[in-house]
Design an enzyme around this catalytic site. Structure first.
Site, PDB file in Angstrom:
ATOM      1  N   ARG A  51      13.049   2.277  13.111  1.00 39.03           N
ATOM      2  CA  ARG A  51      13.908   3.446  13.309  1.00 39.03           C
ATOM      3  C   ARG A  51      13.137   4.512  14.093  1.00 39.03           C
ATOM      4  O   ARG A  51      11.959   4.710  13.848  1.00 39.03           O
ATOM      5  CB  ARG A  51      14.274   3.997  11.930  1.00 39.03           C
ATOM      6  CG  ARG A  51      15.422   4.965  11.941  1.00 39.03           C
ATOM      7  CD  ARG A  51      15.447   5.671  10.622  1.00 39.03           C
ATOM      8  NE  ARG A  51      15.925   4.825   9.540  1.00 39.03           N
ATOM      9  CZ  ARG A  51      17.185   4.823   9.116  1.00 39.03           C
ATOM     10  NH1 ARG A  51      18.065   5.619   9.660  1.00 39.03           N
ATOM     11  NH2 ARG A  51      17.556   4.049   8.127  1.00 39.03           N
ATOM     12  N   LYS A 154       8.398 -10.360   0.588  1.00 41.43           N
ATOM     13  CA  LYS A 154       8.732  -9.950  -0.758  1.00 41.43           C
ATOM     14  C   LYS A 154       8.832  -8.430  -0.848  1.00 41.43           C
ATOM     15  O   LYS A 154       8.308  -7.767   0.045  1.00 41.43           O
ATOM     16  CB  LYS A 154       7.728 -10.502  -1.756  1.00 41.43           C
ATOM     17  CG  LYS A 154       6.308  -9.910  -1.599  1.00 41.43           C
ATOM     18  CD  LYS A 154       5.369 -10.549  -2.544  1.00 41.43           C
ATOM     19  CE  LYS A 154       5.183  -9.733  -3.780  1.00 41.43           C
ATOM     20  NZ  LYS A 154       4.249  -8.609  -3.637  1.00 41.43           N
ATOM     21  N   HIS A 184       2.206 -14.719   0.830  1.00 41.90           N
ATOM     22  CA  HIS A 184       1.014 -14.782   1.689  1.00 41.90           C
ATOM     23  C   HIS A 184      -0.149 -15.512   1.020  1.00 41.90           C
ATOM     24  O   HIS A 184      -1.064 -15.967   1.690  1.00 41.90           O
ATOM     25  CB  HIS A 184       0.614 -13.392   2.209  1.00 41.90           C
ATOM     26  CG  HIS A 184      -0.146 -12.549   1.238  1.00 41.90           C
ATOM     27  ND1 HIS A 184       0.460 -11.799   0.269  1.00 41.90           N
ATOM     28  CD2 HIS A 184      -1.475 -12.329   1.078  1.00 41.90           C
ATOM     29  CE1 HIS A 184      -0.458 -11.146  -0.434  1.00 41.90           C
ATOM     30  NE2 HIS A 184      -1.649 -11.453   0.046  1.00 41.90           N
ATOM     31  N   LYS A 188      -3.537 -18.436   2.479  1.00 44.94           N
ATOM     32  CA  LYS A 188      -4.994 -18.261   2.334  1.00 44.94           C
ATOM     33  C   LYS A 188      -5.670 -19.628   2.450  1.00 44.94           C
ATOM     34  O   LYS A 188      -5.218 -20.604   1.847  1.00 44.94           O
ATOM     35  CB  LYS A 188      -5.317 -17.629   0.969  1.00 44.94           C
ATOM     36  CG  LYS A 188      -4.918 -16.157   0.883  1.00 44.94           C
ATOM     37  CD  LYS A 188      -5.301 -15.568  -0.461  1.00 44.94           C
ATOM     38  CE  LYS A 188      -4.700 -14.193  -0.671  1.00 44.94           C
ATOM     39  NZ  LYS A 188      -5.446 -13.098  -0.069  1.00 44.94           N
ATOM     40  N   GLU A 222      -7.955  -6.895  -8.914  1.00 46.40           N
ATOM     41  CA  GLU A 222      -8.048  -5.957  -7.786  1.00 46.40           C
ATOM     42  C   GLU A 222      -8.715  -4.679  -8.259  1.00 46.40           C
ATOM     43  O   GLU A 222      -8.506  -4.252  -9.397  1.00 46.40           O
ATOM     44  CB  GLU A 222      -6.653  -5.622  -7.256  1.00 46.40           C
ATOM     45  CG  GLU A 222      -5.908  -6.809  -6.697  1.00 46.40           C
ATOM     46  CD  GLU A 222      -4.590  -6.390  -6.086  1.00 46.40           C
ATOM     47  OE1 GLU A 222      -4.569  -6.136  -4.878  1.00 46.40           O
ATOM     48  OE2 GLU A 222      -3.596  -6.286  -6.823  1.00 46.40           O
ATOM     49  N   ASP A 241       5.314  -8.130  -9.155  1.00 44.85           N
ATOM     50  CA  ASP A 241       4.549  -7.947  -7.919  1.00 44.85           C
ATOM     51  C   ASP A 241       3.582  -9.111  -7.665  1.00 44.85           C
ATOM     52  O   ASP A 241       3.364  -9.490  -6.518  1.00 44.85           O
ATOM     53  CB  ASP A 241       3.772  -6.628  -8.002  1.00 44.85           C
ATOM     54  CG  ASP A 241       3.065  -6.269  -6.706  1.00 44.85           C
ATOM     55  OD1 ASP A 241       3.723  -6.317  -5.649  1.00 44.85           O
ATOM     56  OD2 ASP A 241       1.866  -5.945  -6.749  1.00 44.85           O
ATOM     57  N   HIS A 246       2.717 -14.936  -6.404  1.00 43.12           N
ATOM     58  CA  HIS A 246       1.381 -15.459  -6.099  1.00 43.12           C
ATOM     59  C   HIS A 246       0.800 -16.330  -7.224  1.00 43.12           C
ATOM     60  O   HIS A 246       0.329 -17.432  -6.988  1.00 43.12           O
ATOM     61  CB  HIS A 246       0.403 -14.321  -5.810  1.00 43.12           C
ATOM     62  CG  HIS A 246       0.896 -13.340  -4.774  1.00 43.12           C
ATOM     63  ND1 HIS A 246       1.643 -13.714  -3.689  1.00 43.12           N
ATOM     64  CD2 HIS A 246       0.734 -11.993  -4.657  1.00 43.12           C
ATOM     65  CE1 HIS A 246       1.918 -12.647  -2.944  1.00 43.12           C
ATOM     66  NE2 HIS A 246       1.386 -11.590  -3.519  1.00 43.12           N
ATOM     67  N   LYS A 346      -4.496  -4.140 -11.537  1.00 44.80           N
ATOM     68  CA  LYS A 346      -5.059  -3.138 -10.627  1.00 44.80           C
ATOM     69  C   LYS A 346      -6.169  -2.404 -11.362  1.00 44.80           C
ATOM     70  O   LYS A 346      -6.140  -2.292 -12.593  1.00 44.80           O
ATOM     71  CB  LYS A 346      -3.988  -2.103 -10.255  1.00 44.80           C
ATOM     72  CG  LYS A 346      -2.723  -2.690  -9.654  1.00 44.80           C
ATOM     73  CD  LYS A 346      -2.887  -3.008  -8.195  1.00 44.80           C
ATOM     74  CE  LYS A 346      -1.575  -3.463  -7.580  1.00 44.80           C
ATOM     75  NZ  LYS A 346      -1.778  -4.255  -6.364  1.00 44.80           N
TER      76      LYS A 346
HETATM   77  C1  BG6 Z   1       0.804  -8.119  -2.582  1.00 41.18           C
HETATM   78  C2  BG6 Z   1       1.085  -7.136  -3.682  1.00 41.18           C
HETATM   79  O1  BG6 Z   1       1.790  -9.109  -2.548  1.00 41.18           O
HETATM   80  O2  BG6 Z   1      -0.460  -8.729  -2.817  1.00 41.18           O
HETATM   81  C3  BG6 Z   1      -0.008  -6.098  -3.762  1.00 41.18           C
HETATM   82  O3  BG6 Z   1       2.331  -6.510  -3.451  1.00 41.18           O
HETATM   83  C4  BG6 Z   1      -1.356  -6.762  -3.878  1.00 41.18           C
HETATM   84  O4  BG6 Z   1       0.207  -5.218  -4.855  1.00 41.18           O
HETATM   85  C5  BG6 Z   1      -1.547  -7.819  -2.807  1.00 41.18           C
HETATM   86  O5  BG6 Z   1      -2.354  -5.746  -3.750  1.00 41.18           O
HETATM   87  C6  BG6 Z   1      -2.812  -8.618  -3.042  1.00 41.18           C
HETATM   88  O6  BG6 Z   1      -3.053  -9.439  -1.945  1.00 41.18           O
HETATM   89  P1  BG6 Z   1      -4.524  -9.891  -1.544  1.00 41.18           P
HETATM   90  O7  BG6 Z   1      -4.311 -10.805  -0.385  1.00 41.18           O
HETATM   91  O8  BG6 Z   1      -5.282  -8.642  -1.227  1.00 41.18           O
HETATM   92  O9  BG6 Z   1      -5.079 -10.598  -2.750  1.00 41.18           O
END
Ligand code: BG6
Length: 497
Positions: A51, A154, A184, A188, A222, A241, A246, A346
């Site tokens: 936008r 997502k 994603h 990896k 994380e 999330d 994942h 987190k």
């Molecule tokens: C994302 C989440 O899908 O994956 C994030 O929304 C998270 O909250 C991230 O931080 C972690 O990805 P990676 O590749 O850094 O492990």
């Protein structure tokens, strides 16, 4: 530079949300690296759509700076160079569009005219409530060609019902084979290596079952908090999330049966069977099988950090979890009775993701107690950082004195073994979209099975009012997460060998 995997067919990649966080941090840098390593055809255009108007030069400058920031070691010349950037930048176009208003698509229509046979990928890096409207506009404007693909980021819903709604909306414009749902983690390198480790080696597969494996642990830790994305995250929480996508995918790859070929559907059929075999966690089990946590102020990497409820934009009454641990059962012949303990959060003490397969202890020990404890063997797959594999086993400690058993590790570091740059997950995934290889993307039935299981836990939490337990930032989550595994006489793996 060596040429590998060059795609020969021309393509157009249209990125909606082209000025957003994902495009800036991941997508454009990934495309730049693919181009730099000569994996893209000369006729491959990247059209960022967002936008608001912006001069092309300003857009290119913004992407240039982002690429430097997000190319590993900054402007280190092994990761980024101006000459290859200048060539890459020629591929970039920016168009200001209000994605919900079909009347504003004129410039995009013009740009795509005459390229109906070219592989056309629409990447929706936008909020999911725009997926349906964008797909509908693309269809109404005749922009969806047989060679078109739709890539969805997502969150694909917040539960099964909303996921169903989103997918039904996009299905009115794109067929299932045209739809690429990104997780994603599947891009990896180390996650893909899981299958190679299991299915290209004869060593592990005979042991990969309830007879020899005691339990499996998956930790995705994380150090970051939710900082700038508090409002988004608060609607989601760690279960939606990270676990629904994942971590469940990691469980699938660890637990699935060997596919007979690498055909996308063969792999996805096997993953689906695992998702369908996950033991449903009912309301009467959530308190024993799950732990929710929320970080409070603490110290991470030596820096004082605020609690979740004190982040900017925070609503101090939130009961969203930033940590979750779950004991999961898989109801099938191979895994009956083998718990999978997972945890993610987190503001934990370190960024590390690993899968630990712990084998059973030998049934009998001929060694005297003075030799030390017989620790079980563990296979530790480090997904990030310091990607690698460790096989932990007992050996005899050196020396002529009394025999001592020592825990030791066979250690394989991917960085040392393979050298070079480890590509970002998005590089592989974007290449697969262009090449039309859907194996690393989630099929609709997989997504729905993952939501069905996740919904059970969400329902259980809501029925029982299970609130998140506080944990200090910089700790490994609430004590209850330690108790979850210790109740079963087991402990979370610590890499101290
Ligand atoms: C994302 C989440 O899908 O994956 C994030 O929304 C998270 O909250 C991230 O931080 C972690 O990805 P990676 O590749 O850094 O492990």
């Amino acid at each position: 530079m060596q040429r590998t995997t060059l795609i020969s067919q021309p393509f157009d990649m249209i990125v909606f949300g082209g000025r957003g966080d994902l495009a800036r941090r991941k997508l454009i840098p990934a495309l730049y690296h693919l181009a730099r390593e000569q994996r893209l055809p000369d006729d491959g255009r990247i059209i960022a759509v967002s936008r608001g108007a912006m001069e092309r030069d300003a857009f290119v400058k913004m992407m240039h700076d982002d690429c430097i920031t997000h190319s590993g070691n900054g402007a280190d010349d092994t990761q980024f160079d101006e000459a290859s950037w200048a060539r890459f930048a020629e591929r970039l176009t920016y168009i200001g569009i209000d994605a919900t208003d079909a009347k504003s698509y004129g410039a995009l229509i013009d740009l795509l005219k005459g390229r109906e046979d070219v592989v056309r990928s629409f990447y929706l890096a936008t909020a999911p409530d725009l997926f349906g409207p964008i797909a509908a506009n693309l269809k109404a404007l005749n922009l969806v060609t047989p060679a078109s693909r739709l890539v969805l980021e997502k969150p694909l819903g917040k539960d099964l019902a909303s996921a169903h709604e989103i997918n039904a909306a996009v299905a009115r414009a794109f067929s299932e084979p045209q739809t690429y749902r990104i997780d994603h983690y599947l891009g990896k390198e180390t996650v893909q290596n899981l299958m190679v480790l299991r299915f290209a080696n004869a060593l592990f597969e005979p042991l990969w079952n309830r007879t020899h494996i005691d339990h499996v642990q998956i930790s995705v830790a994380e150090t970051v908090g939710v900082g700038g994305r508090w409002r988004y995250y608060n609607e989601s929480g760690a279960l939606r999330d990270m676990v629904q996508n994942h971590l469940l995918q990691l469980i699938c790859l660890t637990a699935m049966e060997p596919p007979s070929t690498l055909d996308a559907d063969m792999i996805r059929d096997e993953k689906l069977k695992v998702l369908r075999a996950l033991h449903p966690v009912q309301a009467d089990e959530v308190a024993a099988a799950t732990v929710r946590g929320q970080y409070r102020a603490g110290t991470v990497d030596g820096n004082a950090v605020p609690g979740y409820l004190e982040e900017s934009d925070a609503d101090s009454r939130s009961d969203t979890e930033t940590f979750v641990a779950i004991k999961i059962g898989i109801d099938n012949w191979r895994w009956a009775g083998v718990p999978f303990y997972i945890r993610t959060g987190k503001r934990l003490p370190q960024r590390s993701s690993e899968i630990v397969v712990q084998f059973k202890t030998p049934p009998h020990s001929p060694y005297p107690a003075s030799a030390g404890t017989i620790h079980p063997n563990k296979l530790v797959m480090r997904l990030q950082p310091d990607e690698g594999i460790r096989l932990i086993m007992l050996n005899k400690g050196r020396g002529p004195g009394e025999l001592k058993l020592r825990q030791t590790a066979l250690d394989l570091s991917f960085a040392e073994t393979f050298g070079g740059r480890s590509p970002d997950a998005y590089e592989r995934l974007l290449l697969d979209v262009i090449r039309g290889r859907p194996a690393l993307f989630m099929r609709l039935d997989e997504l729905e099975a993952a939501w069905r299981w996740t919904d059970g836990i969400l329902q259980g939490w809501s029925d029982t009012g299970l609130a998140p337990k506080p944990y200090a930032a910089g700790s490994w989550g609430p004590n209850a997460a330690i108790a979850l595994i210790e109740r079963d006489g087991r402990t979370w793996h610590e890499d101290d060998i």
